[in-house]
Design an enzyme around this catalytic site. Structure first.
Site, PDB file in Angstrom:
ATOM      1  CE1 TYR A  15     -24.131  43.579  28.156  1.00  0.00           C
ATOM      2  CE2 TYR A  15     -21.691  42.395  26.987  1.00  0.00           C
ATOM      3  CZ  TYR A  15     -23.264  43.747  27.654  1.00  0.00           C
ATOM      4  OH  TYR A  15     -22.998  45.356  27.283  1.00  0.00           O
ATOM      5  CG  HIS A  21     -48.887  41.561  16.116  1.00  0.00           C
ATOM      6  ND1 HIS A  21     -50.116  41.219  16.768  1.00  0.00           N
ATOM      7  CD2 HIS A  21     -48.874  43.217  15.811  1.00  0.00           C
ATOM      8  CE1 HIS A  21     -50.754  42.320  16.861  1.00  0.00           C
ATOM      9  NE2 HIS A  21     -49.563  42.952  16.376  1.00  0.00           N
ATOM     10  CE1 TYR A  65     -22.764  49.829  32.990  1.00  0.00           C
ATOM     11  CE2 TYR A  65     -25.338  49.737  33.035  1.00  0.00           C
ATOM     12  CZ  TYR A  65     -23.996  50.175  32.710  1.00  0.00           C
ATOM     13  OH  TYR A  65     -23.344  50.662  31.942  1.00  0.00           O
ATOM     14  CG  HIS A  89     -47.834  46.543  19.950  1.00  0.00           C
ATOM     15  ND1 HIS A  89     -47.060  44.971  19.562  1.00  0.00           N
ATOM     16  CD2 HIS A  89     -48.734  46.631  18.875  1.00  0.00           C
ATOM     17  CE1 HIS A  89     -47.586  45.089  18.236  1.00  0.00           C
ATOM     18  NE2 HIS A  89     -48.625  45.723  17.664  1.00  0.00           N
ATOM     19  CG  HIS A 113     -46.430  46.029  13.875  1.00  0.00           C
ATOM     20  ND1 HIS A 113     -47.205  46.247  13.263  1.00  0.00           N
ATOM     21  CD2 HIS A 113     -46.871  45.452  15.372  1.00  0.00           C
ATOM     22  CE1 HIS A 113     -48.754  45.520  13.692  1.00  0.00           C
ATOM     23  NE2 HIS A 113     -48.034  46.099  14.735  1.00  0.00           N
ATOM     24  CD  GLU A 162     -53.593  43.990  19.406  1.00  0.00           C
ATOM     25  OE1 GLU A 162     -54.208  44.078  20.011  1.00  0.00           O
ATOM     26  OE2 GLU A 162     -53.307  43.546  18.189  1.00  0.00           O
TER      27      GLU A 162
HETATM   28  P1  13P Z   1     -54.330  50.387  16.854  1.00  0.00           P
HETATM   29  O1  13P Z   1     -54.341  51.060  16.113  1.00  0.00           O
HETATM   30  O2  13P Z   1     -55.820  49.473  17.288  1.00  0.00           O
HETATM   31  O3  13P Z   1     -53.269  50.535  18.194  1.00  0.00           O
HETATM   32  O4  13P Z   1     -53.984  49.147  16.349  1.00  0.00           O
HETATM   33  C1  13P Z   1     -52.546  49.163  16.228  1.00  0.00           C
HETATM   34  C2  13P Z   1     -52.056  47.655  15.890  1.00  0.00           C
HETATM   35  O5  13P Z   1     -50.945  47.287  15.893  1.00  0.00           O
HETATM   36  C3  13P Z   1     -52.909  46.575  15.848  1.00  0.00           C
HETATM   37  O6  13P Z   1     -52.261  45.414  16.535  1.00  0.00           O
END
Ligand code: 13P
Length: 215
Positions: free
Chosen positions: A116, A158, A211, A95, A97, A76
């Site tokens: 909120y 994703h 805050y 990033h 999941h 990514e």
């Molecule tokens: P990588 O192991 O290449 O970082 O990929 C995992 C991933 O989430 C692809 O969207």
């Protein structure tokens, strides 16, 4: 040889990868993390188990996307690089999941202003970027657009992205967004939840600016 500052940054990336799995917002090596470094960024290598990572395994990416290191960068890397390029306010990208974010993203749903705390992502929603295959420039373009004026977005079919001025802030936001996704998921069986207005979210954003511990 890595200097102490760079070694520390690489170590923090590895620690945060382990932390996202401990927190349950990611599993296996599905996630990836980057931190701005000089004119480029440091990013997790692709598909290596986090518990085996050493600082030397983290990859440096120059502004044109040239990798330096003993492994290939995360698949990514396009969106990590493009977000850093487009967003000078961003110094770290997480990033993952996370289950509830991903459920909403599978359904093509954004997170609307149900609570909120949606405001912590920068506005009245957390958008869902349209699907494009993982690792593609198209996915990167979709993510950059979904992040306009925001610190987080979902990725259709994703997962999610959270960004921040620092790695702890991006990590914190990733957990907040997963919490919001879980709350929204919990509301949906009751029907469409009532929403806060743009005005109400605007007032929260204003109040949040003052805050916490000041100075
Ligand atoms: P990588 O192991 O290449 O970082 O990929 C995992 C991933 O989430 C692809 O969207």
């Amino acid at each position: 040889m890595l200097d102490d500052g760079e070694r520390e940054k690489r170590g923090a990336i590895i620690e945060s990868c382990l932390e996202m799995n401990r927190l349950g917002i990611n599993q296996g090596t599905s996630g990836n993390i980057s931190v701005r470094h000089g004119d480029g960024l440091l990013i997790t290598p692709t598909s290596l188990p986090y518990d085996r990572l050493e600082p030397e395994d983290v990859v440096f990416l120059s502004p044109d996307g040239t990798p330096e290191g003993r492994h290939r960068p995360s698949s990514e890397w396009h969106f990590h690089l493009d977000i850093m390029r487009e967003r000078p306010d961003v110094n770290a990208i997480v990033h993952a999941h996370p289950t509830y974010c991903t459920i909403l993203a599978i359904m093509g749903l954004e997170i609307p202003p149900i609570h909120y705390m949606v405001a912590v992502a920068g506005g009245s929603n957390v958008r869902c970027a349209p699907y494009a295959i993982f690792g593609s420039k198209e996915l990167s373009q979709n993510a950059v657009k979904a992040l306009e004026g925001r610190q987080a977005c979902l990725l259709e079919h994703h997962g999610a992205i959270a960004v921040g001025a620092s790695l702890p802030k991006a990590m914190w936001l990733a957990v907040e967004v997963e919490t919001l996704a879980r709350q929204y998921h919990g509301c949906l069986p009751f029907g469409a939840p009532p929403l806060l207005s743009e005005e109400q979210i605007g007032a929260v954003i204003e109040k949040m600016a003052g805050y916490g511990h000041q100075g």
